[in-house]
Motif scaffolding. Structure first.
Motif, mmCIF file in Angstrom:
data_model
loop_
_atom_site.group_PDB
_atom_site.id
_atom_site.type_symbol
_atom_site.label_atom_id
_atom_site.label_comp_id
_atom_site.label_asym_id
_atom_site.label_seq_id
_atom_site.Cartn_x
_atom_site.Cartn_y
_atom_site.Cartn_z
ATOM 1 N N ASP A 43 0.831 -1.204 0.000
ATOM 2 C CA ASP A 43 0.000 0.000 0.000
ATOM 3 C C ASP A 43 0.865 1.254 0.000
ATOM 4 O O ASP A 43 0.550 2.251 -0.660
ATOM 5 N N PRO A 53 -2.012 -0.900 -9.344
ATOM 6 C CA PRO A 53 -2.816 -2.121 -9.241
ATOM 7 C C PRO A 53 -2.796 -2.893 -10.552
ATOM 8 O O PRO A 53 -2.602 -2.312 -11.630
ATOM 9 N N LEU A 63 -5.180 -4.528 0.390
ATOM 10 C CA LEU A 63 -5.024 -5.873 -0.154
ATOM 11 C C LEU A 63 -5.696 -6.946 0.694
ATOM 12 O O LEU A 63 -5.547 -8.141 0.405
ATOM 13 N N GLU A 64 -6.452 -6.543 1.701
ATOM 14 C CA GLU A 64 -7.190 -7.506 2.523
ATOM 15 C C GLU A 64 -8.256 -6.750 3.301
ATOM 16 O O GLU A 64 -8.184 -5.531 3.464
ATOM 17 N N ALA A 90 -7.019 -7.777 -4.587
ATOM 18 C CA ALA A 90 -6.037 -7.145 -5.461
ATOM 19 C C ALA A 90 -6.044 -5.630 -5.268
ATOM 20 O O ALA A 90 -5.201 -4.916 -5.808
ATOM 21 N N GLY A 91 -6.982 -5.135 -4.494
ATOM 22 C CA GLY A 91 -7.134 -3.717 -4.208
ATOM 23 C C GLY A 91 -8.534 -3.468 -3.696
ATOM 24 O O GLY A 91 -9.410 -4.336 -3.767
ATOM 25 N N GLU A 122 -3.736 -11.506 3.900
ATOM 26 C CA GLU A 122 -2.533 -11.217 3.120
ATOM 27 C C GLU A 122 -1.307 -11.918 3.695
ATOM 28 O O GLU A 122 -0.520 -12.519 2.963
ATOM 29 N N THR A 126 0.478 -15.082 1.913
ATOM 30 C CA THR A 126 1.851 -14.817 1.476
ATOM 31 C C THR A 126 2.812 -15.855 2.053
ATOM 32 O O THR A 126 3.623 -16.445 1.336
ATOM 33 N N THR A 263 5.338 -12.363 -6.241
ATOM 34 C CA THR A 263 4.382 -11.397 -5.701
ATOM 35 C C THR A 263 3.016 -12.052 -5.694
ATOM 36 O O THR A 263 2.662 -12.802 -6.614
ATOM 37 N N ARG A 265 0.008 -10.313 -5.281
ATOM 38 C CA ARG A 265 -1.028 -9.449 -5.843
ATOM 39 C C ARG A 265 -1.250 -9.681 -7.331
ATOM 40 O O ARG A 265 -2.386 -9.639 -7.811
ATOM 41 N N LYS A 275 -4.844 -17.102 -6.886
ATOM 42 C CA LYS A 275 -5.223 -16.751 -5.517
ATOM 43 C C LYS A 275 -6.221 -17.738 -4.927
ATOM 44 O O LYS A 275 -6.139 -18.087 -3.742
#
Length: 329
Positions: A43, A53, A63-64, A90-91, A122, A126, A263, A265, A275
């Motif tokens: 962010d 994005p 992102l969450e 994703a945003g 997230e 991750t 990554t 995202r 995802k």
């Protein structure tokens, strides 16, 4: 609806709080009334103009999130209006409402308060996708995670310790290292005072780390390769220390080691490595231990979304341990 706005690339002062268009619900998505979101390093990069994005994603930060399902789109099964959820995005999380692909939803874990659940998607996705699905961390491995007091770090320590790995971590203050040890790190290394390569070698009788999770990027690349054990795996998930560095392929080959740069995202919503696949794995492999309290979200502080600039200053300065939450007004 209201959301955190960005007047232009810059520091935290460019963040505001105002009206933006409501999200448009597409087939395969659900609409979530947001209760909370969390601040991630991505962010900060997007706010500064360095991390746009992906195509088709909301240009609102975030992102969450956690919240309540308020509408279910065409073709969605398994979710209904009123469900309490958290979501990988994703945003769009820094807003009162967000549209989410159904495959990126997770149920609020039993025993975790709804706002607190925003600290989970997230970091858990991750860590699980990179440390376990990609790098294959297993019982008996030595695991080094940089920035152990961060959101990613606090979760990585817990999940690695749960898996039976020996956990070593770096942080920049003794108080942060103390928290890391409470979460399961066996060795804490203050990167301001110690060379982590020498310390890891000392702690492993010269063998090195089997898996390294790195958020610094270029600045640590050569030293991370130095610290790898034979057959070791380095996973780079951040660029705080830059994007370009020289890599000694000879050293990497002699160690039969691997370097991965990933990554979350930019991954597709569905398909292999997407995802939805990661979220499904997290729900199956991690969520039961979150519900039992074996793995828990670490929250430093909570602020209203209208004070997002203050939250970004805290994360910019690394004044936090765990996650900083933003609560919907």
């Amino acid at each position: 609806m209201r959301a955190v706005t960005v007047s232009g690339p810059g520091g935290p002062e460019v963040l505001g709080w105002g009206e933006v268009p409501d999200p448009v619900l597409r087939p395969g998505e659900v609409l979530v009334d947001v209760v909370a979101t969390a601040v991630n390093r991505a962010d900060l990069l997007q706010r500064a103009g360095f991390y746009p994005p992906p195509p088709g994603a909301s240009d609102v930060l975030g992102l969450e999130c956690s919240g309540v399902v308020s509408e279910v789109g065409e073709g969605v099964t398994g979710w209904k209006v009123g469900d309490e959820v958290c979501a990988l995005l994703a945003g769009g999380g820094y807003a009162e409402r967000v549209a989410v692909p159904a495959g990126q939803l997770l149920p609020r874990p039993a025993g975790v308060e709804l706002a607190t659940a925003a600290a989970l998607p997230e970091v858990v996705c991750t860590v699980w996708s990179n440390v376990f699905m990609l790098a294959g961390l297993r019982r008996g491995d030595t695991f080094l995670v940089h920035g152990g007091s961060s959101g990613i770090g606090t979760m990585a320590i817990q999940l690695a310790a749960r898996a039976g790995a020996r956990v070593l971590t770096t942080a920049g203050a003794q108080a942060k290292l103390d928290v890391c040890r409470e979460l399961g790190a066996e060795v804490g290394i203050n990167y301001r005072d110690e060379d982590f390569v020498e310390r890891v070698r000392e702690e492993t009788d010269g063998a090195g780390a089997d898996v390294v999770l790195d958020n610094m990027g270029a600045r640590y690349l050569a030293r991370n390769v130095d610290v790898l054990a034979t057959g070791g795996r380095l996973v780079c998930i951040g660029m705080q220390g830059g994007t370009k560095a020289e890599l000694d392929l000879g050293k990497l080959m002699r160690k039969r080691a691997a370097v991965h740069a990933t990554t979350l995202r930019a991954r597709p919503a569905t398909g292999p490595g997407g995802k939805a696949e990661i979220v499904a794995a997290v729900r199956h492999d991690v969520w039961p231990d979150v519900e039992r309290g074996v793995v828990r979200p670490i929250v430093d502080r909570r602020l209203p979304m209208s004070r997002a600039a203050e939250a970004h200053r805290v994360v910019d300065a690394s004044e936090h341990v765990g996650k900083v939450l933003l609560l919907a007004q």
